[in-house]
Write a protein that holds these residues in place. Structure first.
Motif, PDB file in Angstrom:
ATOM      1  N   SER A  84     -38.122 -13.432 -25.668  1.00  0.00           N
ATOM      2  CA  SER A  84     -37.924 -13.496 -24.210  1.00  0.00           C
ATOM      3  C   SER A  84     -36.570 -12.914 -23.815  1.00  0.00           C
ATOM      4  O   SER A  84     -36.454 -12.291 -22.745  1.00  0.00           O
ATOM      5  N   MET A  85     -35.553 -13.080 -24.656  1.00  0.00           N
ATOM      6  CA  MET A  85     -34.253 -12.464 -24.367  1.00  0.00           C
ATOM      7  C   MET A  85     -34.371 -10.940 -24.384  1.00  0.00           C
ATOM      8  O   MET A  85     -33.812 -10.257 -23.518  1.00  0.00           O
ATOM      9  N   PHE A  86     -35.128 -10.413 -25.348  1.00  0.00           N
ATOM     10  CA  PHE A  86     -35.329  -8.963 -25.402  1.00  0.00           C
ATOM     11  C   PHE A  86     -36.141  -8.471 -24.206  1.00  0.00           C
ATOM     12  O   PHE A  86     -35.887  -7.387 -23.691  1.00  0.00           O
ATOM     13  N   ARG A  87     -37.108  -9.254 -23.767  1.00  0.00           N
ATOM     14  CA  ARG A  87     -37.894  -8.855 -22.591  1.00  0.00           C
ATOM     15  C   ARG A  87     -37.011  -8.790 -21.349  1.00  0.00           C
ATOM     16  O   ARG A  87     -37.148  -7.881 -20.523  1.00  0.00           O
ATOM     17  N   LYS A  88     -36.101  -9.769 -21.203  1.00  0.00           N
ATOM     18  CA  LYS A  88     -35.162  -9.739 -20.073  1.00  0.00           C
ATOM     19  C   LYS A  88     -34.259  -8.511 -20.150  1.00  0.00           C
ATOM     20  O   LYS A  88     -33.987  -7.853 -19.141  1.00  0.00           O
ATOM     21  N   LEU A  89     -33.790  -8.227 -21.359  1.00  0.00           N
ATOM     22  CA  LEU A  89     -32.927  -7.065 -21.563  1.00  0.00           C
ATOM     23  C   LEU A  89     -33.677  -5.780 -21.241  1.00  0.00           C
ATOM     24  O   LEU A  89     -33.147  -4.889 -20.571  1.00  0.00           O
ATOM     25  N   HIS A  90     -34.919  -5.688 -21.671  1.00  0.00           N
ATOM     26  CA  HIS A  90     -35.739  -4.508 -21.399  1.00  0.00           C
ATOM     27  C   HIS A  90     -35.996  -4.358 -19.903  1.00  0.00           C
ATOM     28  O   HIS A  90     -35.941  -3.252 -19.351  1.00  0.00           O
ATOM     29  N   SER A  91     -36.264  -5.459 -19.230  1.00  0.00           N
ATOM     30  CA  SER A  91     -36.490  -5.423 -17.787  1.00  0.00           C
ATOM     31  C   SER A  91     -35.242  -4.942 -17.049  1.00  0.00           C
ATOM     32  O   SER A  91     -35.325  -4.112 -16.131  1.00  0.00           O
ATOM     33  N   SER A  92     -34.096  -5.433 -17.454  1.00  0.00           N
ATOM     34  CA  SER A  92     -32.844  -5.020 -16.818  1.00  0.00           C
ATOM     35  C   SER A  92     -32.543  -3.549 -17.116  1.00  0.00           C
ATOM     36  O   SER A  92     -32.055  -2.821 -16.251  1.00  0.00           O
ATOM     37  N   TYR A  93     -32.842  -3.113 -18.332  1.00  0.00           N
ATOM     38  CA  TYR A  93     -32.659  -1.703 -18.696  1.00  0.00           C
ATOM     39  C   TYR A  93     -33.580  -0.817 -17.859  1.00  0.00           C
ATOM     40  O   TYR A  93     -33.180   0.252 -17.394  1.00  0.00           O
ATOM     41  N   THR A  94     -34.807  -1.268 -17.623  1.00  0.00           N
ATOM     42  CA  THR A  94     -35.747  -0.521 -16.794  1.00  0.00           C
ATOM     43  C   THR A  94     -35.228  -0.391 -15.363  1.00  0.00           C
ATOM     44  O   THR A  94     -35.369   0.669 -14.739  1.00  0.00           O
ATOM     45  N   ASP A  95     -34.616  -1.457 -14.859  1.00  0.00           N
ATOM     46  CA  ASP A  95     -34.022  -1.392 -13.516  1.00  0.00           C
ATOM     47  C   ASP A  95     -32.924  -0.329 -13.453  1.00  0.00           C
ATOM     48  O   ASP A  95     -32.789   0.373 -12.444  1.00  0.00           O
ATOM     49  N   ILE A  96     -32.144  -0.205 -14.515  1.00  0.00           N
ATOM     50  CA  ILE A  96     -31.087   0.812 -14.553  1.00  0.00           C
ATOM     51  C   ILE A  96     -31.698   2.204 -14.566  1.00  0.00           C
ATOM     52  O   ILE A  96     -31.230   3.115 -13.877  1.00  0.00           O
ATOM     53  N   MET A  97     -32.756   2.382 -15.348  1.00  0.00           N
ATOM     54  CA  MET A  97     -33.413   3.687 -15.433  1.00  0.00           C
ATOM     55  C   MET A  97     -34.003   4.101 -14.083  1.00  0.00           C
ATOM     56  O   MET A  97     -34.115   5.291 -13.793  1.00  0.00           O
ATOM     57  N   CYS A  98     -34.395   3.121 -13.271  1.00  0.00           N
ATOM     58  CA  CYS A  98     -34.976   3.423 -11.955  1.00  0.00           C
ATOM     59  C   CYS A  98     -33.920   3.764 -10.909  1.00  0.00           C
ATOM     60  O   CYS A  98     -34.262   4.202  -9.819  1.00  0.00           O
ATOM     61  N   ASN A  99     -32.662   3.561 -11.227  1.00  0.00           N
ATOM     62  CA  ASN A  99     -31.579   3.883 -10.304  1.00  0.00           C
ATOM     63  C   ASN A  99     -31.450   5.402 -10.205  1.00  0.00           C
ATOM     64  O   ASN A  99     -31.235   6.079 -11.217  1.00  0.00           O
ATOM     65  N   PRO A 100     -31.556   5.969  -9.013  1.00  0.00           N
ATOM     66  CA  PRO A 100     -31.494   7.431  -8.889  1.00  0.00           C
ATOM     67  C   PRO A 100     -30.106   8.011  -9.194  1.00  0.00           C
ATOM     68  O   PRO A 100     -29.987   9.210  -9.430  1.00  0.00           O
ATOM     69  N   PHE A 101     -29.078   7.172  -9.238  1.00  0.00           N
ATOM     70  CA  PHE A 101     -27.727   7.664  -9.515  1.00  0.00           C
ATOM     71  C   PHE A 101     -27.359   7.580 -10.989  1.00  0.00           C
ATOM     72  O   PHE A 101     -26.266   7.974 -11.377  1.00  0.00           O
ATOM     73  N   TYR A 102     -28.280   7.065 -11.806  1.00  0.00           N
ATOM     74  CA  TYR A 102     -28.016   6.982 -13.250  1.00  0.00           C
ATOM     75  C   TYR A 102     -28.615   8.200 -13.931  1.00  0.00           C
ATOM     76  O   TYR A 102     -29.777   8.542 -13.719  1.00  0.00           O
TER      77      TYR A 102
END
Length: 139
Positions: free
Chosen positions: A98-116
């Motif tokens: 579950s910790m890895f799933r949270k980390l993956h979800s947060s990483y996905t949010d970063i990837m969706c940022n148009p400025f990243y």
């Protein structure tokens, strides 16, 4: 409780590394770097065995006297490595997942940022606070 969390790019360079005891930061960098060989071995073994591709959690990569190193790989071959204190025996495998799933979800949010720009180091307050909460979490 996690003592080090790392996000490693497909080409095996660090995108993000955070460790709690900063005096051991170099030791954790070395531990994360050496775990990449085990991650590559597990990925190649999974590819040969045609294991379910939805299973991204690699499990325990290797234990040391003081720490346990766990791994997770995304579909885009980005690797997450988590170093956990061995003295924490209450931490179960499903909690690590579950910790890895949270980390993956947060990483996905970063990837969706148009400025990243994909491939750049991660500099995000939201990601930092999520990682800090995972590191301070006492099970």
């Amino acid at each position: 409780m996690a003592v080090c969390i790392a996000v490693i790019a497909k080409e095996n360079y660090p995108l993000y590394i955070r460790s709690v005891p900063t005096e051991n930061e170099l030791k954790f960098h070395y531990t994360v770097h050496t775990s990449l060989d085990v991650v590559d071995e597990k990925i190649s073994a999974m590819g040969k065995a045609l294991v379910d591709q939805r299973e991204l959690y690699l499990g325990l990569l290797y234990p040391t006297e003081d720490y346990k190193v766990y791994g997770y790989v995304t579909n885009s071959k980005v690797k997450f490595v988590m170093v956990v204190d061995s003295s924490n025996t209450a931490l179960r495998d499903n909690e690590i997942r579950s910790m890895f799933r949270k980390l993956h979800s947060s990483y996905t949010d970063i990837m969706c940022n148009p400025f990243y720009n994909p491939g750049d180091r991660i500099h995000s307050r939201a990601f930092d606070t999520m990682v800090n909460s995972m590191m301070m979490q006492v099970c």
